[in-house]
Design an enzyme around this catalytic site. Structure first.
Site: not given
Ligand code: URA
Length: 230
Positions: A102
């Site tokens: 993310d």
């Molecule tokens: N899980 C999430 O919620 N975000 C990420 O970036 C990676 C795994």
């Protein structure tokens, strides 16, 4: 050239064998299985049947990047910098991301042009653990570990998550190991307890560990030992 013609031109296969190879999904172009006889083979495509490489294609490249906050795991974005903007390499259009993070998640990101290698790294079937350091808004309760081990139902995908391992590090921090990479998976797992993730950092993907010498935004090529681990 069409893949069926490419294969029939080789001394080892006749047309019927080629049809069969395609139907049995044994042919890969640039790491992607194809059963379509019309699929295009270019001068620089990598062509494989099972474990045999018929045409080498472009040199394979594998990088590890320490993803910083505030950039998107995409090859292009109209608004924000992307992880590829941090990579100073030729032919960046060939590269793809193996396992997205993310916008505000930091840590290990693998970028490569090697499709079959990256699939082995990311597909849930191979069950390679992806290890995250997590900080949360509320205390992490003792019941979390059991729930994560048993799996959580994700209604949107209609699936139950694979067993995950939670190691408490402090009242609001933990290390979580998961074998899949569902959309926002870690945040949704903690979200089950209405506990917001405030920091998320990927430390490891299977045997590949983020190099401590890499500062956020820096990257390096994987060495042949690391590539051979997957
Ligand atoms: N899980 C999430 O919620 N975000 C990420 O970036 C990676 C795994």
């Amino acid at each position: 050239m069409r893949v069926d013609r490419f294969l029939s031109n080789l001394p080892c296969f006749n047309r019927q064998q080629v049809r069969l190879l395609l139907a049995e999904k044994r042919v890969r172009i640039d790491g992607v299985v194809t059963s379509n006889p019309h699929s295009e083979v270019r001068e620089f495509s990598r062509v494989e049947i099972d474990n045999d490489v018929l045409q080498l294609g472009k040199p394979l490249r594998h990088f590890m990047l320490h993803k910083p906050v505030g950039c998107v795991s995409a090859t292009k974005d109209p608004q924000h910098p992307t992880v590829l903007d941090l990579i100073n390499e030729p032919d960046k259009d060939d590269l793809h991301i193996a396992g997205r993070l993310d916008f505000n998640t930091t840590g290990l990101m693998i970028i490569t042009n090697d499709g079959s290698w990256s699939r082995r790294l990311t597909q849930p079937r191979t069950k390679l653990p992806k290890v995250y350091y997590v900080e949360t808004e509320q205390d992490i309760g003792p019941e979390y570990a059991d729930t994560f081990r048993e799996g959580l139902y994700f209604a949107f995908e209609d699936l139950t998550t694979q067993p995950a391992v939670l190691e408490l590090l402090g009242p609001k921090s933990a290390r979580l190991s998961i074998v899949e990479g569902r959309y926002h998976q870690v945040k949704r797992m903690f979200g089950h307890f209405n506990n917001k993730v405030t920091r998320l950092h990927r430390e490891r993907m299977g045997p590949l560990v983020l190099d401590a010498a890499l500062k956020p935004g820096e990257y390096r090529a994987l060495d042949s030992h690391e590539i051979g681990l997957i």
